[in-house]
Each structure stands twice: as C-alpha cells, then as structure tokens.
Motif scaffolding. Sequence first.
Motif, PDB file in Angstrom:
ATOM      1  N   TYR A   1      21.109  41.073 -30.031  1.00  0.00           N
ATOM      2  CA  TYR A   1      20.690  41.300 -31.393  1.00  0.00           C
ATOM      3  C   TYR A   1      21.790  42.019 -32.318  1.00  0.00           C
ATOM      4  O   TYR A   1      21.744  41.778 -33.532  1.00  0.00           O
ATOM      5  CB  TYR A   1      19.468  42.210 -31.257  1.00  0.00           C
ATOM      6  CG  TYR A   1      18.796  42.824 -32.674  1.00  0.00           C
ATOM      7  CD1 TYR A   1      17.892  41.747 -33.462  1.00  0.00           C
ATOM      8  CD2 TYR A   1      18.995  44.159 -33.392  1.00  0.00           C
ATOM      9  CE1 TYR A   1      17.209  42.349 -34.534  1.00  0.00           C
ATOM     10  CE2 TYR A   1      18.732  44.398 -34.532  1.00  0.00           C
ATOM     11  CZ  TYR A   1      17.890  43.544 -35.330  1.00  0.00           C
ATOM     12  OH  TYR A   1      17.345  43.690 -36.400  1.00  0.00           O
ATOM     13  N   GLY A   2      22.406  42.933 -31.749  1.00  0.00           N
ATOM     14  CA  GLY A   2      23.778  43.560 -32.367  1.00  0.00           C
ATOM     15  C   GLY A   2      24.526  42.764 -32.860  1.00  0.00           C
ATOM     16  O   GLY A   2      24.988  42.715 -34.112  1.00  0.00           O
ATOM     17  N   VAL A   3      24.887  41.811 -31.869  1.00  0.00           N
ATOM     18  CA  VAL A   3      25.657  40.651 -32.495  1.00  0.00           C
ATOM     19  C   VAL A   3      25.492  39.660 -33.299  1.00  0.00           C
ATOM     20  O   VAL A   3      26.127  39.484 -34.233  1.00  0.00           O
ATOM     21  CB  VAL A   3      26.271  40.132 -30.813  1.00  0.00           C
ATOM     22  CG1 VAL A   3      27.168  38.653 -31.180  1.00  0.00           C
ATOM     23  CG2 VAL A   3      26.769  40.828 -30.197  1.00  0.00           C
ATOM     24  N   LEU A   4      24.040  39.166 -33.229  1.00  0.00           N
ATOM     25  CA  LEU A   4      23.607  38.412 -34.028  1.00  0.00           C
ATOM     26  C   LEU A   4      23.702  39.223 -35.451  1.00  0.00           C
ATOM     27  O   LEU A   4      23.915  38.407 -36.527  1.00  0.00           O
ATOM     28  CB  LEU A   4      22.037  38.067 -33.803  1.00  0.00           C
ATOM     29  CG  LEU A   4      21.891  36.864 -32.953  1.00  0.00           C
ATOM     30  CD1 LEU A   4      20.617  36.830 -32.511  1.00  0.00           C
ATOM     31  CD2 LEU A   4      22.463  35.486 -33.424  1.00  0.00           C
ATOM     32  N   THR A   5      23.221  40.541 -35.789  1.00  0.00           N
ATOM     33  CA  THR A   5      23.150  41.213 -36.952  1.00  0.00           C
ATOM     34  C   THR A   5      24.710  41.113 -37.437  1.00  0.00           C
ATOM     35  O   THR A   5      24.824  40.927 -38.698  1.00  0.00           O
ATOM     36  CB  THR A   5      22.733  42.492 -36.688  1.00  0.00           C
ATOM     37  OG1 THR A   5      21.444  42.567 -36.268  1.00  0.00           O
ATOM     38  CG2 THR A   5      22.758  43.294 -38.073  1.00  0.00           C
ATOM     39  N   GLN A   6      25.674  41.377 -36.605  1.00  0.00           N
ATOM     40  CA  GLN A   6      26.978  41.371 -37.102  1.00  0.00           C
ATOM     41  C   GLN A   6      27.394  40.051 -37.667  1.00  0.00           C
ATOM     42  O   GLN A   6      28.181  39.799 -38.474  1.00  0.00           O
ATOM     43  CB  GLN A   6      28.097  41.935 -36.218  1.00  0.00           C
ATOM     44  CG  GLN A   6      27.561  43.398 -35.788  1.00  0.00           C
ATOM     45  CD  GLN A   6      28.591  43.858 -34.663  1.00  0.00           C
ATOM     46  OE1 GLN A   6      29.889  43.862 -35.044  1.00  0.00           O
ATOM     47  NE2 GLN A   6      27.984  44.393 -33.637  1.00  0.00           N
ATOM     48  N   SER A   7      27.027  38.973 -37.113  1.00  0.00           N
ATOM     49  CA  SER A   7      27.441  37.571 -37.291  1.00  0.00           C
ATOM     50  C   SER A   7      26.763  37.100 -38.671  1.00  0.00           C
ATOM     51  O   SER A   7      27.256  36.216 -39.228  1.00  0.00           O
ATOM     52  CB  SER A   7      26.954  36.869 -36.152  1.00  0.00           C
ATOM     53  OG  SER A   7      27.478  37.066 -34.972  1.00  0.00           O
ATOM     54  N   LEU A   8      25.567  37.862 -38.907  1.00  0.00           N
ATOM     55  CA  LEU A   8      25.095  37.276 -40.046  1.00  0.00           C
ATOM     56  C   LEU A   8      25.300  37.870 -41.549  1.00  0.00           C
ATOM     57  O   LEU A   8      26.013  39.163 -41.599  1.00  0.00           O
ATOM     58  CB  LEU A   8      23.388  37.416 -40.057  1.00  0.00           C
ATOM     59  CG  LEU A   8      22.744  36.506 -38.879  1.00  0.00           C
ATOM     60  CD1 LEU A   8      21.217  36.807 -39.049  1.00  0.00           C
ATOM     61  CD2 LEU A   8      22.971  35.119 -39.119  1.00  0.00           C
ATOM     62  N   LYS A   9      25.416  37.361 -42.801  1.00  0.00           N
ATOM     63  CA  LYS A   9      25.598  37.942 -44.018  1.00  0.00           C
ATOM     64  C   LYS A   9      24.148  38.553 -44.476  1.00  0.00           C
ATOM     65  O   LYS A   9      23.078  38.545 -43.690  1.00  0.00           O
ATOM     66  CB  LYS A   9      25.935  36.821 -44.742  1.00  0.00           C
ATOM     67  CG  LYS A   9      27.385  36.177 -44.386  1.00  0.00           C
ATOM     68  CD  LYS A   9      27.875  35.131 -45.724  1.00  0.00           C
ATOM     69  CE  LYS A   9      29.074  34.488 -44.912  1.00  0.00           C
ATOM     70  NZ  LYS A   9      29.464  33.539 -45.950  1.00  0.00           N
ATOM     71  N   ASP A  10      24.349  39.180 -45.675  1.00  0.00           N
ATOM     72  CA  ASP A  10      23.123  40.101 -46.171  1.00  0.00           C
ATOM     73  C   ASP A  10      22.009  39.089 -46.614  1.00  0.00           C
ATOM     74  O   ASP A  10      21.068  39.442 -46.746  1.00  0.00           O
ATOM     75  CB  ASP A  10      23.817  40.905 -47.208  1.00  0.00           C
ATOM     76  CG  ASP A  10      24.718  42.034 -46.667  1.00  0.00           C
ATOM     77  OD1 ASP A  10      24.608  42.042 -45.551  1.00  0.00           O
ATOM     78  OD2 ASP A  10      25.371  42.531 -47.511  1.00  0.00           O
ATOM     79  N   ASN A  11      22.243  37.609 -46.921  1.00  0.00           N
ATOM     80  CA  ASN A  11      21.379  37.021 -47.414  1.00  0.00           C
ATOM     81  C   ASN A  11      20.533  36.231 -46.339  1.00  0.00           C
ATOM     82  O   ASN A  11      19.913  35.259 -46.518  1.00  0.00           O
ATOM     83  CB  ASN A  11      21.884  35.982 -48.145  1.00  0.00           C
ATOM     84  CG  ASN A  11      23.181  35.143 -47.523  1.00  0.00           C
ATOM     85  OD1 ASN A  11      23.551  35.469 -46.396  1.00  0.00           O
ATOM     86  ND2 ASN A  11      23.910  34.257 -48.403  1.00  0.00           N
ATOM     87  N   TYR A  12      20.532  37.022 -45.187  1.00  0.00           N
ATOM     88  CA  TYR A  12      19.642  36.547 -44.056  1.00  0.00           C
ATOM     89  C   TYR A  12      18.838  37.640 -43.541  1.00  0.00           C
ATOM     90  O   TYR A  12      19.228  38.719 -43.517  1.00  0.00           O
ATOM     91  CB  TYR A  12      20.567  35.636 -42.813  1.00  0.00           C
ATOM     92  CG  TYR A  12      21.269  34.779 -43.211  1.00  0.00           C
ATOM     93  CD1 TYR A  12      20.693  33.330 -43.376  1.00  0.00           C
ATOM     94  CD2 TYR A  12      22.680  34.683 -43.471  1.00  0.00           C
ATOM     95  CE1 TYR A  12      21.769  32.274 -43.940  1.00  0.00           C
ATOM     96  CE2 TYR A  12      23.290  33.656 -43.610  1.00  0.00           C
ATOM     97  CZ  TYR A  12      23.070  32.557 -44.098  1.00  0.00           C
ATOM     98  OH  TYR A  12      23.637  31.561 -44.359  1.00  0.00           O
TER      99      TYR A  12
END
Length: 223
Positions: A57-68
């Motif tokens: 979850y932490g990795v996904l959060t860092q991988s996504l931009k603010d518009n997701y």
Amino acid sequence: MELLVIVGVFFLLCAVFFIRTVSKKKAVDKAVDVDKDDSYAFEAIGALFTAAERSFYGVLTQSLKDNYVLLGKVRVADIIKPQGNLNRSEWQTAFNQISRKHIDFVICDKDNLSILCAIELNDSSHNKADRAQRDAFLSRALSSANIPFVEFTAKRSYVIRDIQNELHQFLAQQSSQTPSADTKICPCCSSQLVERVSKRGKNQGNTFWGCSAYPKCRYVEES
C-alpha cells in the motif's frame, strides 16, 4: 348436532390461528432480543491490511500522483454487478459468485471516483489450486466489465518505477488531466478519450478509443 360440529371446528381453527400467531411473535421478539443482547463480545482485528499488504500500500501510494484515490479491501460486488439482461435466477447466481469476494486495492479517479483498475497482491497462498481458480474467475469477471485487473507478486521490496510502468497504461485514462492540443474529447460527456485494447470478442487485440468516464459514459469509437 351438525351446528355443534361446525361451532367446534370454528373454535379449533381459531385456536390454531392464535397459537401460530403467538409462536411467530415469540420468534420475532427473540430475534430482536438477540440484537439487544450485550453478552456477545467482539474484538478488533487490528490493522486493515496484513504486513505485506501494508508495505505494498505504501509503495502504491508513492507510485500514484495526487489525482488518484487508492482504496483497499473493496468488495467485488461494489465495483461490478451482473448484467441486466439476466433472469432473476441467473442474476442471483452471478451475484452470489461475487458477493463474498474482495479486491485488495482499487485505484479511482480523484474527481469522480470512477474505477480505473483493480489490483491483487499475490503471496504464496495464491499458488494453491482454489486461490488460483478464484483469481482466474476475478480476472474474467472484471474483464467482462472492462475493468483492468492487475496482479502483483508480494516481495520484500519494490521498485516504484516498475510499479508505475505496470500501471501506466491503465492510469493514462485519468480524466482530470489538462487536455493537450491533440487530446480527443468524448462527444457525449466532454471527458477525454483514451486508447484501449479490446480483450475479448472478435476484436480482441485491436485498439479503440473509449471514454475516460467509463462506466458512467460508455462511448467508444474505432482507433
């Protein structure tokens, strides 16, 4: 004599009706009492995710931009549903297949929370036959609803760039991005059109333009 028999039958029917009514009321009262009974004890599970899921979850959060928006532990029946052309029995059977299943993560458009893709994190338990069968079913079900289904293998560490590259083709349909001069616009709802690949049917493998507001808007055109 005949009158007495009729009267007797009448009172017998009344007695049966009364007994059944009282029995039903007791059953209802008992069910209500269960809800009010505080003798049932519960305890918190703790964290929503397992350690492996929390790490990813932490990795996904860092991988996504603010518009997701990233959601976790989403019920499958909250993102897909049986097709409306099924009869009642078929619809219920199809619904039962998804009602108790969950997806690990779902990525949504920040503006309208439309679903962009579903993600499953596979640990060693997914190698078992029943889990593999479940994953195959989810892949078919989500594909039939045109929702991308991405599976990642659980690891001790991840490379954010690799995650971004894997998700790029699905997140490119983000509708809140500022349109460029060559951006195609949906004639139905004015959202951006994104290029997609057909995954089934006679056009499998062919590219087409689909509305980024899907499933709210289902406009498509040939690529």
